[in-house]
Write a protein that holds these residues in place. Structure first.
Motif, PDB file in Angstrom:
ATOM      1  N   UNK A  44      57.129  28.271  59.070  1.00  0.00           N
ATOM      2  CA  UNK A  44      58.273  29.182  58.972  1.00  0.00           C
ATOM      3  C   UNK A  44      58.340  30.165  60.143  1.00  0.00           C
ATOM      4  N   UNK A  45      57.573  29.896  61.205  1.00  0.00           N
ATOM      5  CA  UNK A  45      57.556  30.780  62.372  1.00  0.00           C
ATOM      6  C   UNK A  45      57.931  29.977  63.606  1.00  0.00           C
ATOM      7  N   UNK A  46      58.871  30.491  64.379  1.00  0.00           N
ATOM      8  CA  UNK A  46      59.247  29.869  65.640  1.00  0.00           C
ATOM      9  C   UNK A  46      58.167  30.162  66.673  1.00  0.00           C
ATOM     10  N   UNK A  47      57.546  29.127  67.214  1.00  0.00           N
ATOM     11  CA  UNK A  47      56.434  29.328  68.136  1.00  0.00           C
ATOM     12  C   UNK A  47      55.156  29.459  67.343  1.00  0.00           C
ATOM     13  N   UNK A  48      54.068  29.670  68.009  1.00  0.00           N
ATOM     14  CA  UNK A  48      52.786  29.768  67.318  1.00  0.00           C
ATOM     15  C   UNK A  48      52.501  31.157  66.793  1.00  0.00           C
ATOM     16  N   UNK A  49      51.663  31.195  65.779  1.00  0.00           N
ATOM     17  CA  UNK A  49      51.260  32.480  65.211  1.00  0.00           C
ATOM     18  C   UNK A  49      50.517  33.313  66.252  1.00  0.00           C
ATOM     19  N   UNK A  50      49.641  32.670  67.036  1.00  0.00           N
ATOM     20  CA  UNK A  50      48.883  33.394  68.057  1.00  0.00           C
ATOM     21  C   UNK A  50      49.814  34.085  69.057  1.00  0.00           C
ATOM     22  N   UNK A  51      50.866  33.379  69.423  1.00  0.00           N
ATOM     23  CA  UNK A  51      51.836  33.939  70.369  1.00  0.00           C
ATOM     24  C   UNK A  51      52.441  35.222  69.815  1.00  0.00           C
ATOM     25  N   UNK A  52      52.851  35.195  68.558  1.00  0.00           N
ATOM     26  CA  UNK A  52      53.507  36.365  67.966  1.00  0.00           C
ATOM     27  C   UNK A  52      52.525  37.496  67.685  1.00  0.00           C
ATOM     28  N   UNK A  53      51.283  37.164  67.371  1.00  0.00           N
ATOM     29  CA  UNK A  53      50.277  38.214  67.210  1.00  0.00           C
ATOM     30  C   UNK A  53      50.101  38.939  68.542  1.00  0.00           C
ATOM     31  N   UNK A  54      49.962  38.176  69.628  1.00  0.00           N
ATOM     32  CA  UNK A  54      49.796  38.787  70.954  1.00  0.00           C
ATOM     33  C   UNK A  54      51.029  39.613  71.326  1.00  0.00           C
ATOM     34  N   UNK A  55      52.217  39.074  71.097  1.00  0.00           N
ATOM     35  CA  UNK A  55      53.444  39.785  71.454  1.00  0.00           C
ATOM     36  C   UNK A  55      53.664  41.035  70.601  1.00  0.00           C
ATOM     37  N   UNK A  56      53.080  41.075  69.419  1.00  0.00           N
ATOM     38  CA  UNK A  56      53.263  42.252  68.567  1.00  0.00           C
ATOM     39  C   UNK A  56      52.621  43.499  69.176  1.00  0.00           C
ATOM     40  N   UNK A  57      51.746  43.307  70.147  1.00  0.00           N
ATOM     41  CA  UNK A  57      51.087  44.438  70.798  1.00  0.00           C
ATOM     42  C   UNK A  57      51.895  44.975  71.980  1.00  0.00           C
ATOM     43  N   UNK A  58      53.077  44.405  72.242  1.00  0.00           N
ATOM     44  CA  UNK A  58      53.924  44.861  73.342  1.00  0.00           C
ATOM     45  C   UNK A  58      54.894  45.912  72.817  1.00  0.00           C
ATOM     46  N   UNK A  59      54.452  47.139  72.814  1.00  0.00           N
ATOM     47  CA  UNK A  59      55.247  48.286  72.357  1.00  0.00           C
ATOM     48  C   UNK A  59      56.242  47.920  71.264  1.00  0.00           C
ATOM     49  N   UNK A  60      57.413  48.482  71.303  1.00  0.00           N
ATOM     50  CA  UNK A  60      58.422  48.234  70.273  1.00  0.00           C
ATOM     51  C   UNK A  60      59.010  46.837  70.396  1.00  0.00           C
ATOM     52  N   UNK A  63      57.152  43.556  68.109  1.00  0.00           N
ATOM     53  CA  UNK A  63      57.445  43.425  66.678  1.00  0.00           C
ATOM     54  C   UNK A  63      58.930  43.209  66.383  1.00  0.00           C
ATOM     55  N   UNK A  64      59.792  43.878  67.116  1.00  0.00           N
ATOM     56  CA  UNK A  64      61.226  43.706  66.895  1.00  0.00           C
ATOM     57  C   UNK A  64      61.644  42.281  67.260  1.00  0.00           C
ATOM     58  N   UNK A  65      61.122  41.765  68.363  1.00  0.00           N
ATOM     59  CA  UNK A  65      61.432  40.389  68.769  1.00  0.00           C
ATOM     60  C   UNK A  65      60.962  39.401  67.707  1.00  0.00           C
ATOM     61  N   UNK A  66      59.807  39.663  67.116  1.00  0.00           N
ATOM     62  CA  UNK A  66      59.323  38.776  66.063  1.00  0.00           C
ATOM     63  C   UNK A  66      60.283  38.756  64.877  1.00  0.00           C
ATOM     64  N   UNK A  67      60.705  39.926  64.424  1.00  0.00           N
ATOM     65  CA  UNK A  67      61.595  39.976  63.265  1.00  0.00           C
ATOM     66  C   UNK A  67      62.980  39.396  63.581  1.00  0.00           C
ATOM     67  N   UNK A  68      63.410  39.471  64.826  1.00  0.00           N
ATOM     68  CA  UNK A  68      64.731  38.948  65.193  1.00  0.00           C
ATOM     69  C   UNK A  68      64.693  37.456  65.470  1.00  0.00           C
ATOM     70  N   UNK A  69      63.674  36.978  66.211  1.00  0.00           N
ATOM     71  CA  UNK A  69      63.673  35.574  66.637  1.00  0.00           C
ATOM     72  C   UNK A  69      62.459  34.775  66.182  1.00  0.00           C
ATOM     73  N   UNK A  70      61.409  35.419  65.761  1.00  0.00           N
ATOM     74  CA  UNK A  70      60.175  34.707  65.444  1.00  0.00           C
ATOM     75  C   UNK A  70      60.154  34.031  64.083  1.00  0.00           C
ATOM     76  N   UNK A  71      60.912  34.547  63.147  1.00  0.00           N
ATOM     77  CA  UNK A  71      60.930  33.967  61.813  1.00  0.00           C
ATOM     78  C   UNK A  71      62.067  32.959  61.690  1.00  0.00           C
ATOM     79  N   UNK A  72      61.752  31.819  61.147  1.00  0.00           N
ATOM     80  CA  UNK A  72      62.790  30.792  60.947  1.00  0.00           C
ATOM     81  C   UNK A  72      63.653  31.174  59.759  1.00  0.00           C
ATOM     82  N   UNK A  73      64.936  30.972  59.928  1.00  0.00           N
ATOM     83  CA  UNK A  73      65.868  31.193  58.830  1.00  0.00           C
ATOM     84  C   UNK A  73      66.597  29.879  58.557  1.00  0.00           C
TER      85      UNK A  73
END
Length: 74
Positions: A44-60, A63-73
């Motif tokens: 249910x995640x676009x791309x790998x989990x590791x990728x989004x964990x790493x990207x979540x550490x990039x300031x605001x 996490x915002x990018x994950x909620x907008x594009x990282x989750x499959x709808x």
């Protein structure tokens, strides 16, 4: 121009409050993203989990990018 050795306590109360608010928002977004990544199946995640964990550490942005594009709808 401010000296590089200016202390947090030297800032105005308004500046201190804004920094504190920004910090709380950043940490809240990151924790929410990391919890969602951990609980959500990889399918249910676009791309790998590791990728989004790493990207979540990039300031605001992360996490915002994950909620907008990282989750499959569907």
């Amino acid at each position: 121009m401010r000296s590089p050795k200016e202390r947090f306590s030297d800032l105005s109360p308004r500046s201190q409050a804004l920094i504190r608010i920004g910090t709380v928002v950043q940490i809240g977004l990151q924790v929410a993203a990391l919890v969602d990544i951990a609980r959500r199946p990889a399918s249910e995640i676009n791309g790998g989990k590791r990728k989004w964990v790493a990207l979540s550490f990039v300031n605001f942005f992360g996490p915002i990018a994950y909620f907008v594009t990282g989750r499959k709808t569907d």
